[in-house]
Design an enzyme around this catalytic site. Structure first.
Site, PDB file in Angstrom:
ATOM      1  N   LEU A  89     -61.694  43.160  22.618  1.00 37.98           N
ATOM      2  CA  LEU A  89     -61.549  44.341  21.894  1.00 37.98           C
ATOM      3  C   LEU A  89     -63.066  44.296  21.214  1.00 37.98           C
ATOM      4  CD1 LEU A  89     -58.656  43.678  19.255  1.00 37.98           C
ATOM      5  CD2 LEU A  89     -58.713  45.654  20.512  1.00 37.98           C
ATOM      6  N   ASP A  90     -63.340  45.111  21.201  1.00 36.05           N
ATOM      7  CA  ASP A  90     -65.541  45.080  20.072  1.00 36.05           C
ATOM      8  C   ASP A  90     -65.075  44.349  19.190  1.00 36.05           C
ATOM      9  OD1 ASP A  90     -66.057  46.945  22.367  1.00 36.05           O
ATOM     10  OD2 ASP A  90     -65.670  49.295  20.499  1.00 36.05           O
ATOM     11  N   MET A  91     -66.430  43.283  19.741  1.00 34.19           N
ATOM     12  CA  MET A  91     -66.986  42.807  18.821  1.00 34.19           C
ATOM     13  C   MET A  91     -66.300  42.902  17.199  1.00 34.19           C
ATOM     14  SD  MET A  91     -70.311  40.206  17.417  1.00 34.19           S
ATOM     15  CE  MET A  91     -71.002  41.740  16.252  1.00 34.19           C
TER      16      MET A  91
END
Length: 555
Positions: free
Chosen positions: A402-404
């Site tokens: 997942l994106d940060m």
């Protein structure tokens, strides 16, 4: 000249304290003074009559639309008078020089400058090359060369085929030759066949020699022109290289210590196209040239969004990384700036939550602003945490990412075999994921499908661009849950899994045109990105049963 560019605030700023540090240009929230300077520039852009430029902001406006990045630099003069400078990136209304805007670091458009003069020389060479390419005599020699090649190939091929057929005929003759023939008759017969074979081979050699001679002459005729074209191309290459090196020397950037550094030295003689033409270097260059002290800086977009990038009218954006970061690293040397957030650990004080677990795998809930895997500067991540949780586990552990900034469910494999099984499901797109997001705006349709191919912005990583030529396929289904107070709560069902896919599909003008609230790349920064991976369904590699894990968002 200084009065033309260094302007006092038209608004009362006596109650606004100065920032303690200068703006970190690659990730910032604009200071109040920068916001005021930007508003005064925007007011000017709305009402000015000094130039004409198609920003695409008028109804029924036709022609080429070019939105533009503008920058403001709040600074003090030697008497500590506070004011600001304005700049635009690239050219504006086909000009480098406009009232109120600081000049470029180097003006390539200057009519009596070396660039224009050398450009005329290069243009003359180009015209001569094109003229030679279209010369009727050259075209005739090319045609003669091509025709000669064709005739030679056909003629020689026919002779080779004739030799082949005559050989077959001779073999037939040998088979039919009387078996009771005398030795003298056999010798005479073989001599006759041998002479026939030699005769055809000699003819092929003569034909080859003839056509080589014809081809040589045809090539010489053509080469008179082609050699001249090659010579002009080499001259153009040499002149272009010399001009480029001269440009590299002219594009020299100052810092507060008046130290100059050329663009060639900064980029090791290989700068990206357009380097030094952005607003930020222009502003700082003028400030350092005229002994102005930088206080705060901000850049904003004015006009329609481009078709590839996500750019919102009047929205603030950081400086680009590819072209500006190496330049600004030199220009801001010794300037005390806000902390670089990319060096900070965003996961500090946060914990991952195990939502589902058995002896083979786990599903964890990742907090927002928490890396999935170690980054360039920060190692703390889901990967590091689960390594500590499961020290006996083998394999990559993290099945997907997942994106940060995105919170939500992540699959963890406790062995390499389980990892490969789950990875296979992701590759085959049998894993079902559902995200919930809060969008800044009202999505008109209740549900739909977004298909916008994506690729990385090479000039501004990690941002993504919509690109139909080189982008990778990216598709998302969506369904609106609620519309309230100008916001839309929505479910996203990603079909593909590209970097920033949901963020770009939400924000892009060809997508939903409603950025996710808190999106610091494609929208406006808030306390967090309102995007959460709330549900995942996969087939358990051991039990072969479908498993659905759900974790609601806390927004």
């Amino acid at each position: 000249m200084l009065k033309t560019y260094f302007q006092p605030f038209k608004t009362d700023i006596s109650d606004i304290p100065l920032p303690d540090k200068f703006t970190f240009p690659f990730y910032y929230e604009p200071h109040e003074l920068s916001i005021l300077a930007a508003k005064e520039l925007q007011k000017y852009l709305t009402s000015q009559t000094d130039f004409e430029h198609n920003f695409g902001l008028q109804e029924n406006q036709t022609g080429l639309v070019i939105g533009k990045m503008f920058g403001v630099l709040v600074c003090q003069d030697k008497e500590e008078n506070l004011g600001y400078l304005w700049a635009f990136s690239g050219k504006l209304a086909e000009n480098n020089h406009l009232n109120y805007f600081v000049p470029p670091v180097f003006d390539m458009l200057q009519q009596d400058g070396f660039f224009k003069k050398e450009e005329e020389v290069l243009n003359a060479i180009n015209q001569e090359i094109e003229s030679l390419k279209k010369d009727n005599n050259y075209l005739l020699t090319k045609e003669h060369w091509a025709t000669t090649q064709k005739k030679a190939t056909e003629d020689l091929q026919n002779q080779k085929e004739r030799i082949k057929q005559l050989k077959i005929a001779r073999d037939v003759k040998r088979q039919n030759f009387p078996t009771n023939a005398s030795p003298t008759e056999i010798e005479a017969f073989e001599y006759e066949l041998s002479e026939e074979s030699k005769k055809e081979s000699i003819l092929l050699k003569k034909m080859t020699k003839y056509w080589n001679y014809q081809l040589e002459n045809a090539k010489k005729e053509m080469q008179v022109f082609s050699d001249k074209i090659t010579e002009l191309k080499e001259l153009r290459k040499q002149k272009s290289g010399e001009l480029q090196q001269q440009l590299f020397k002219q594009y020299a950037f100052l810092n507060q210590n008046k130290k100059l550094k050329s663009i060639g030295a900064i980029f090791d003689n290989n700068p990206p196209a357009g380097s030094g033409e952005c607003a930020a270097p222009k502003l700082l260059q003028y400030a350092f040239e005229n002994d102005l002290t930088p206080i705060a800086m901000a850049e904003f977009w004015w006009g329609q969004s481009p078709k590839s990038e996500v750019r919102k009218h009047q929205q603030f954006y950081p400086a680009c990384r590819s072209k500006c970061e190496p330049i600004l690293e030199h220009m801001l040397e010794g300037v005390i700036m806000d902390d670089n957030p990319f060096l900070e650990n965003p996961a500090e004080g946060k914990e991952i939550e195990i939502v589902f677990e058995d002896e083979y795998l786990a599903v964890i809930n990742k907090p927002a602003e928490f890396l999935s895997v170690p980054g360039k500067n920060v190692k703390d991540s889901v990967f590091q945490r689960v390594k500590e949780l499961y020290p006996e586990a083998s394999g990559p552990l993290i099945v997907h990412r997942l994106d940060m900034s995105t919170s939500g469910l992540l699959l963890i494999a406790k062995s390499e075999a389980i990892y490969k099984e789950l990875q296979s499901q992701f590759i085959k797109r049998t894993v079902q994921k559902r995200y919930v997001a809060l969008l800044d705006g009202m999505v008109a349709s209740d549900e739909g499908y977004i298909d916008l191919p994506l690729r990385v912005d090479l000039d501004n990583r990690p941002n993504q661009l919509v690109c139909y030529e080189y982008g990778k396929p990216a598709q998302t289904k969506y369904k609106v849950i609620e519309r309230k107070e100008g916001k839309t709560r929505i479910h996203f069902f990603p079909i593909s899994g590209r970097t920033h896919q949901l963020r770009v599909h939400a924000s892009h003008i060809s997508g939903l045109n409603c950025p996710i609230i808190g999106d610091d790349l494609y929208g406006i920064k808030e306390k967090r990105l309102y995007l959460h991976a709330e549900e995942i369904t996969f087939n358990h590699p051991i039990t072969k049963q479908n498993v659905t894990v759900f974790k609601p968002a806390n927004f």
